[in-house]
Design a protein around this motif. Structure first.
Motif, PDB file in Angstrom:
ATOM      1  N   SER A  81       0.839  -1.195   0.000  1.00 10.51           N
ATOM      2  CA  SER A  81       0.000   0.000   0.000  1.00 10.51           C
ATOM      3  C   SER A  81       0.880   1.252   0.000  1.00 10.51           C
ATOM      4  N   GLY A  82       1.977   1.194   0.753  1.00 14.05           N
ATOM      5  CA  GLY A  82       2.903   2.322   0.782  1.00 14.05           C
ATOM      6  C   GLY A  82       3.547   2.549  -0.582  1.00 14.05           C
ATOM      7  N   GLU A  83       3.962   1.464  -1.205  1.00 18.97           N
ATOM      8  CA  GLU A  83       4.571   1.578  -2.538  1.00 18.97           C
ATOM      9  C   GLU A  83       3.577   2.161  -3.536  1.00 18.97           C
ATOM     10  N   LEU A  84       2.331   1.744  -3.387  1.00 21.76           N
ATOM     11  CA  LEU A  84       1.315   2.193  -4.348  1.00 21.76           C
ATOM     12  C   LEU A  84       1.072   3.704  -4.258  1.00 21.76           C
ATOM     13  N   LYS A  85       1.556   4.301  -3.204  1.00 23.85           N
ATOM     14  CA  LYS A  85       1.430   5.759  -3.106  1.00 23.85           C
ATOM     15  C   LYS A  85       2.224   6.456  -4.210  1.00 23.85           C
ATOM     16  N   ARG A  86       3.141   5.722  -4.820  1.00 23.17           N
ATOM     17  CA  ARG A  86       3.867   6.274  -5.958  1.00 23.17           C
ATOM     18  C   ARG A  86       3.138   6.025  -7.286  1.00 23.17           C
TER      19      ARG A  86
ATOM     20  N   ASP B  40      -6.986   3.763   3.151  1.00 22.93           N
ATOM     21  CA  ASP B  40      -5.651   4.243   2.819  1.00 22.93           C
ATOM     22  C   ASP B  40      -5.636   4.799   1.392  1.00 22.93           C
ATOM     23  N   HIS B  41      -6.333   4.101   0.505  1.00 20.86           N
ATOM     24  CA  HIS B  41      -6.395   4.576  -0.882  1.00 20.86           C
ATOM     25  C   HIS B  41      -7.139   5.908  -0.970  1.00 20.86           C
ATOM     26  N   ALA B  42      -8.304   5.953  -0.354  1.00 19.06           N
ATOM     27  CA  ALA B  42      -9.119   7.172  -0.447  1.00 19.06           C
ATOM     28  C   ALA B  42      -8.364   8.369   0.134  1.00 19.06           C
ATOM     29  N   PHE B  43      -7.680   8.141   1.259  1.00 14.78           N
ATOM     30  CA  PHE B  43      -6.958   9.263   1.875  1.00 14.78           C
ATOM     31  C   PHE B  43      -5.732   9.650   1.051  1.00 14.78           C
ATOM     32  N   TRP B  44      -5.168   8.666   0.337  1.00 12.58           N
ATOM     33  CA  TRP B  44      -4.070   8.994  -0.585  1.00 12.58           C
ATOM     34  C   TRP B  44      -4.544  10.011  -1.622  1.00 12.58           C
TER      35      TRP B  44
END
Lengths: 667, 667
Positions: A81-86, B40-44
Motif C-alpha cells: 500500500s505504501g509503494e502504491l502511493k507512488r 488508505d487509498h481514499a486518503f491517498w
C-alpha cells in the motif's frame, strides 16, 4: 453548444455518485458497499454445511503463531500500500495522459465482491452465474453497436470478454481466417470423400464447380450457409457418408494442415492480406506475426489530413490485392485511434465492400473500437435505435461531424468489433471484449468434438445458447475471471449504454474536449509572441494532441527537443513524489515511416518548420529528425470541466502549459 | 508417512491464518484489512493537490438524485451478490472438483487494494510500482524452478504474468518459432545485403556455409550468440553496412514474410512439428491452429501406464521427424496434467535432447506446469537449492517417486515454463505466468524500433532490466492488470516458494491425496460385494481419479451410465440450491482416439469390462462406448485433512460415495 452554467452543473451532478472522486469524496460510501458485500460473502460461506462447524476456531486467532502470520501478512500489505502511493494518479482531472481514469463504483465493487467467489468463466460448470453475465455483457455491447441480438432472427450477434483489446484483435484475425479458407477445405474434403453436393451456395451449382477464388470471396453469412447446405445435401444422399465427409473436411482445413501445407495444396491461392489504417495500433502487427500471416501482408492504408483512413487509398489497396488475385482477409477500421483518438470512416469501408462484392470480391470488416467503442452510447436513444445526428449535435459545438456520425452508425455492418470496457467503460483492468455480428461463426473455431467442429450435425446440435456457455471452446483464452464479467454487467445495468446512461458521462468528456479545442485557439494567440501552438488534428472524440514550436525555429530536431522539455514538466518522474506533478500528460510521435507524410507536411508548415529537416534517417541529428514529437491528452476524466473556484481544470492546464513553455524557453 | 495427530494439527495450524476458511472464519480479519486499505487509498487521493478542494461536496450526497443513483447502484450490487449465492462453493473441503479452492488472504487483499489504484502493467509509465512486482514475481517463479536469475550470469531467466496458462502456452510457441527460424533469416539477410560474416557460430565458419538444417538445429543460446557474432562481424567490417543488414534480415524473417512465403523461399525446409504427451491440455491444439502451424504438426506422444509421456515413444517420434529432416520446434512436457494430475518425465525429455544434439538435431523444451508448477516449492530448501529426495520423502508415504523427483528438478533445463498462480498459487483469476530460461529471447519477439528488433545494436542498447519494464513489447497481450502482479508478489512474500512457505501448504495437499489413495483400497474392499472401485493411475501429485463398475457388468457403455449416475450426485445442479450438495466432484474421460489404448486396456481389465465394448465408433450404443468415464478429484483444499469430529473430509467423502453408489445401484 457548450453547456451553460446550470446545464454543466446538472451534468456534473449526474456523474458525481458514480466515482470515488478526485479527493476520495465518496470514500464512506465505497467502504460501506465493500464491507456489506465482504460480509455477505463470508456469511454465505456459513450456509454451506453449517453442521460441519468451524475449521478455524475463534481461539485459534489468539495463538502466537497465528498472530505472527497475521502480522506478516499485514506488514506485506502495508508495504504494498505504501509503494502504491507512488502510483500514477489516473483518477484525477490533473491526469490528462493515457487512457485511464477514475473507476465506476458499481463496476469496481462488483469486481471486488465477485473476486471473493472467484468464478472461472471458462465454462458454466465453474461459473454458473458470471457466465450469464459475460454473455449478457457481450449482448449489451452488440446491441449498442446496432447488431441484432434476438436469437430468433439471423444473424444473431454474440460477444465475450477478453483480457484486453489486443487479444480481441487477435480473435478477429483467428475467426476471419477460419471462415475465409473454410470453403476451399470443404471443397477439398468433398472431393476427397468422393461425394457430389448437387446445387449449393450462392451460384446454385455443385461445390466442385466453384473456383477457389469464388470460395475465398464468400461473405461470412454465405460460408455459414454453404456449410449447412453441403451437410444437408450429403446427409440427404447418404447419411453414412456424412462422418466420412466430416473427417475429410477436417483434414483439409488450414487449421489442421498449417499455413504452409494448406497453400502448397492450393497453389492457385495466395496468402491473404489484411488492410489497416497506418494509424492503427501496433497489436495488428503483433497479430500478423503471431498468426503466421506475416507483417508483409499487413497493408497500411494511408490516412488523410485528419489521421483518418483514406477511402481512396483503401480502394487502391483493394484493387491492388484483387487484381493480383490475392484474398483480403479483412479490412480494419479504427473507431478512435490509440494515438490520436481519430475515427476511420467505417461507412466507407462498408461501401467499398459493397462495390467490390459486385465484382465478385469480398473481405471481412473488423472495427477496432478498443478506445471509441463506448462512445456509441452517446448515439443511442434510450428507447432503442440511434439518435439522429441533429439530436446529438444539439449537445455539442462540433460533435459529431457527418463522418463521425456515419462511422459510428455503420459499425453494425462490420463482422466483428473490439471494445475495451477497461478504457471508456471506466472499469478496472483487465476487461476487453470481442463482439461478432454472426454467432454462427463459432462453429469454425471451436475445439469441440467433431460433431460441431467441421460440419454441422443438425440432429446432434445443442441449442446455440447452451453451447456458448461452454465458453472456453470458442475463445482464444482459457481460464478467465468471472469477476470481470460481473463488473461489466453491473456497470451496464446501472449506466445503460445509451445517451441517458453511460452516454451522458461520455458526452460530458467530449464537451471537455471541445472546450479544450476551442480554448486552444485563444491560448495560441496568447502565446504567439513566444511559440506556435497548434492542434494538429481536429479531435474526433475526447482525445486531443498539441504540437508546439518556439518562434523563429525552423529545425524539426530543435522543435522536438523543445517540446520534450515542455513535456518533461508533465511526465511521471519516479525520482519525485507524484504529488509534485501539476498536470500529467502523455506524448506520441508522427513518424516519417508511418505513411503519414502528407499530414506531416501540413503540420510542419503550420509550425513554421523547414520540411527538409523531416527525414527518414537523420544525418545531422542536431537539425533533422525522423519524427514529430507531439503532446497527447486523453480527456476522459469526468471532472475536467469542474474545478476549484471559477476556473475549470482545462483552464488550469493552459496556465500550467504556459508556465511550462516559459520555463522551457528559459532553459 | 502420514502425519500423526500432533503433526497434522501443526500443519493445519500453520495454514489457518492464510485463508478466509470454510465457514468464513477469518471474516473479521479480512474485513479489517480491506477496510484499512480502502481507506488508505481514499486518503491517498486527498494528498494530490488538496488545494483543489472537493469536486463532490458532502452536501451533494443528500441530493435526491444522488441518493437515487446510490440506491440504484446498491440495488444492482445486491442483486449480483444474491445471484452469486448460486456460485460453486470452491472454497470448501467438500469441493473436490476442478482446480479451484480458497484464496490466500495476502494475495486476495493485495489484488483488491491494487485494483483501487488500477495500474496497467503494459509499461512502466502506467504502472511504476506493479511493474516491479510483476518482474519480481517472474523472478520468484524462475528461481523456484532453479533457473539463474542473477543478471550478471548468463543465461538469466525472466518471467511475466499472462491472463492464464493458455496464453503462456501460446507464448512458448511464439517465442520458439521466432528463434527457430531466425538463423535462416539471418543467413538470407546477410546474402541479400551482400555481406560476408567470416567465422561465426558453433562451427566457426562463414554464415553462408551453414546448411539450413544446421541453422534450425541451433539451441536458443547458440542462436542468440550467432546473432551477436554476425552483428559484431559486420559492424567491425563496415559500420555503414549494419543498418542495411538489419533491414535485410527483417525482410527475411518468418514473422515478416508469413509462414507460406518463408517456406516458399526455403524449399529445403519443412514446417516444424511440436511434440506433446497425448494427455496434454487442449490449448496446445488451439495454439497450433492460432499460430498457423496446424494441428497435423502436433505429434501426440503416447503415454505409459501411468498417463505419463512415454520416453521410448518420444524418441521414436523424434527419430521420425529428424530422419525426414523435419524441424522440431519443441517438445512439451506436462508437470501435472489437467485431467489426471500426472507428471511427465521432464528429465527424459532433456536427456533425449542431449542425445539428439550429438547427432546435430535440436529442439526446444517447454514445461507446461500450469497445474503442478507451484508444487516445486515442496522441493525447495528455504536456504536455497533443491532438497534431496530423501529429505522430502520423510514427509510422505509415496511422494515423490524417483520419476517425479527427477522431473521437478529437471525443469531448470527447459527453455520455458507455464505456471498458473490462479491454480496452486491459491490466487484469484486471472493470473498465469510464462517463464523463459534466457531473457535474451525477447530480442526475437519485440515490437520495438528496429535497433533492438532484428539485430542487436550494442551501442544503442538500453540495459535489459530497463527494456523489460516496457513490458508490452515482449508479451502477447497488451494492457494488463497490475493488481494481478501485486497479488502474486505479496503472496510470494508472505509464503515464499520453498518447503517452509507455500510448500508447507502444498505438502499438506499431497498428503491428503496420499491418504485418499490409500484409503481408496479399504473402501474398495468395503464395496467389493457391489462394485469394483479402482484408482486408475497412481497419483503423481494432488489430483486423483476413480473408476467404478458394478459387479457383473461387462459392458463399457453400461459402466459409463452407472458412473454417470453416481456422478450426478456430486455435480453442480443449477436447479437445486448449492447448499444441498454434499460433495462436488468433476469427471473426465479416457478416449479411444486419445492414444491411450494401452492404459485403457489395463483399466478395463481391472474393472472387469469386456475390451471389445471399447470402440472408436460405437455401433451398439447400449453396449459399446468410445470413452471411459471416470471421476476426477482435485485435492487442493487446505482443510481436507481436517473435519468435524474424529473424521476428516476424505473419510466423509468415502461415506458419501458409498451412499451415492448404493443409490445408483437402486436406480
Amino acid at each position: 453548444m457548450q453547456p451553460s452554467g446550470d446545464r454543466l452543473r446538472e451534468e456534473l451532478d449526474f456523474l458525481q455518485p458514480f466515482f470515488l472522486g478526485p479527493s476520495g469524496e465518496n470514500d464512506r460510501w465505497l467502504e460501506e458497499l465493500i464491507v456489506e458485500f465482504v460480509r455477505d460473502h463470508a456469511f454465505w460461506r456459513r450456509n454451506f454445511h453449517p453442521e460441519d462447524g468451524h475449521r478455524i476456531t475463534a481461539a485459534a486467532a489468539y495463538r502466537p503463531d497465528f498472530l505472527q502470520a497475521k502480522a506478516r501478512t499485514r506488514q506485506a500489505l502495508i508495504r504494498l500500500s505504501g509503494e502504491l502511493k507512488r502510483s500514477v494518479p489516473i483518477f484525477h482531472p490533473r491526469y490528462v495522459g493515457h487512457m485511464s481514469s477514475d473507476l465506476l463504483i458499481p463496476g469496481l465493487v462488483a469486481r471486488i465482491l465477485t473476486t471473493l467467489y472467484n468464478p472461472n468463466n471458462v465454462s458454466e460448470e465453474a461459473a454458473p452465474v458470471t457466465l450469464t453475465h459475460e454473455l449478457g455483457a457481450g449482448r449489451d455491447l452488440a446491441a449498442m453497436f446496432g447488431f441484432n441480438v434476438d436469437p430468433s432472427v439471423q444473424p444473431c450477434a454474440w460477444g465475450h470478454l477478453t483480457s484486453g483489446g489486443t487479444v480481441a484483435n487477435y480473435e478477429a484475425l483467428w475467426n476471419f481466417r477460419a471462415v475465409k479458407f473454410y470453403g476451399v477445405a470443404l471443397q477439398a474434403g468433398v472431393k476427397r470423400a468422393e461425394l457430389e453436393t448437387g446445387p449449393v451456395g450462392p451460384l446454385k451449382q455443385d461445390l466442385a464447380e466453384y473456383s477457389e477464388w469464388e470460395l475465398v470471396n464468400l461473405s461470412i453469412g454465405r460460408t455459414i450457409a454453404l456449410r449447412r447446405e453441403v451437410a444437408e445435401a450429403v446427409r440427404a444422399q447418404d447419411p453414412a457418408a456424412f462422418p466420412r465427409l466430416r473427417r475429410a473436411v477436417r483434414r483439409e482445413r488450414l487449421e489442421t494442415l498449417g499455413i504452409q501445407e494448406f497453400f502448397a495444396r492450393h497453389p492457385g491461392l495466395r496468402p491473404p492480406r489484411v488492410l489497416v489504417a497506418a494509424s492503427a495500433h501496433y497489436s495488428w502487427e503483433k497479430g500478423m506475426k503471431v498468426m503466421g500471416l506475416g507483417t508483409a501482408q499487413l497493408v497500411k492504408v494511408a490516412v488523410d489530413d485528419h489521421m483518418r483512413l483514406d477511402p481512396g487509398h483503401l480502394d487502391a489497396c483493394l484493387a491492388d490485392a484483387f487484381e493480383s488475385r490475392t484474398p483480403v482477409l479483412g479490412v480494419v477500421g479504427v473507431l478512435g485511434t490509440t494515438e490520436f483518438g481519430t475515427v476511420d470512416p467505417i461507412h466507407e469501408i462498408v461501401a467499398a465492400r459493397r462495390r467490390w462484392n459486385e465484382r465478385g470480391a469480398d473481405f471481412f470488416v473488423h472495427v477496432d473500437a478498443a478506445w471509441g467503442g463506448y462512445l456509441t452510447s452517446v448515439f443511442r436513444d434510450p428507447d432503442g435505435g440511434f439518435l439522429s445526428r441533429e439530436a446529438i449535435r444539439k449537445e455539442f459545438r462540433h460533435f459529431p461531424t457527418d463522418l463521425v456520425y456515419r462511422a459510428f452508425t455503420s459499425v453494425k455492418h462490420a463482422d466483428s468489433v473490439t471494445i475495451d470496457p477497461h478504457k471508456l467503460g471506466f472499469l478496472p483492468y483487465a476487461a476487453g471484449a470481442f463482439v461478432a455480428r454472426n454467432r454462427e461463426i463459432v462453429d469454425f473455431i471451436t475445439q469441440q468434438a467433431a460433431y460441431v467442429f467441421d460440419l454441422g450435425d443438425v440432429e446432434d446440435e445443442v441449442p446455440r445458447e447452451d453451447q456458448l456457455r461452454n465458453l472456453g471452446q470458442y475463445i482464444l483464452e482459457g481460464s478467465k475471471p468471472g469477476a470481470a464479467a460481473a463488473s461489466v454487467a453491473v456497470a451496464h445495468e446501472v449506466l445503460p449504454l445509451h445517451g441517458e446512461g453511460l452516454g451522458r458521462i461520455l458526452r460530458h468528456t467530449i464537451r471537455a474536449c471541445e472546450y479544450f479545442y476551442e480554448s486552444a485557439r485563444e491560448v495560441a494567440e496568447r502565446l504567439e509572441d513566444r511559440v506556435r501552438l497548434i492542434v494538429p488534428f481536429e479531435p474526433d472524440s475526447n482525445l486531443v494532441c498539441l504540437a508546439l514550436n518556439r518562434n523563429g525555429n525552423r529545425s524539426l530536431a530543435e522543435m522536438n527537443r523543445f517540446a520534450r522539455r515542455v513535456f518533461a514538466r508533465m511526465k511521471v518522474d519516479g525520482a519525485r513524489p507524484v504529488q509534485e506533478a501539476r498536470f500529467i500528460g502523455s506524448y506520441t510521435s508522427l513518424r516519417r515511416e508511418g505513411g503519414e507524410d502528407e499530414q506531416c507536411g501540413r503540420i510542419l508548415r503550420e509550425l513554421g518548420i523547414d520540411p527538409a529537416t523531416f527525414v527518414a534517417v537523420p544525418a545531422r541529428p542536431e537539425e533533422e529528425a525522423d519524427h514529430i514529437f507531439i503532446l497527447r491528452h486523453t480527456l476522459m476524466n469526468p471532472f475536467l470541466m469542474d474545478g476549484p473556484g471559477e476556473r475549470n481544470y482545462i483552464d488550469m492546464y493552459w496556465d500550467f502549459l504556459e508556465e511550462a513553455i516559459d520555463a522551457a524557453l528559459r532553459e
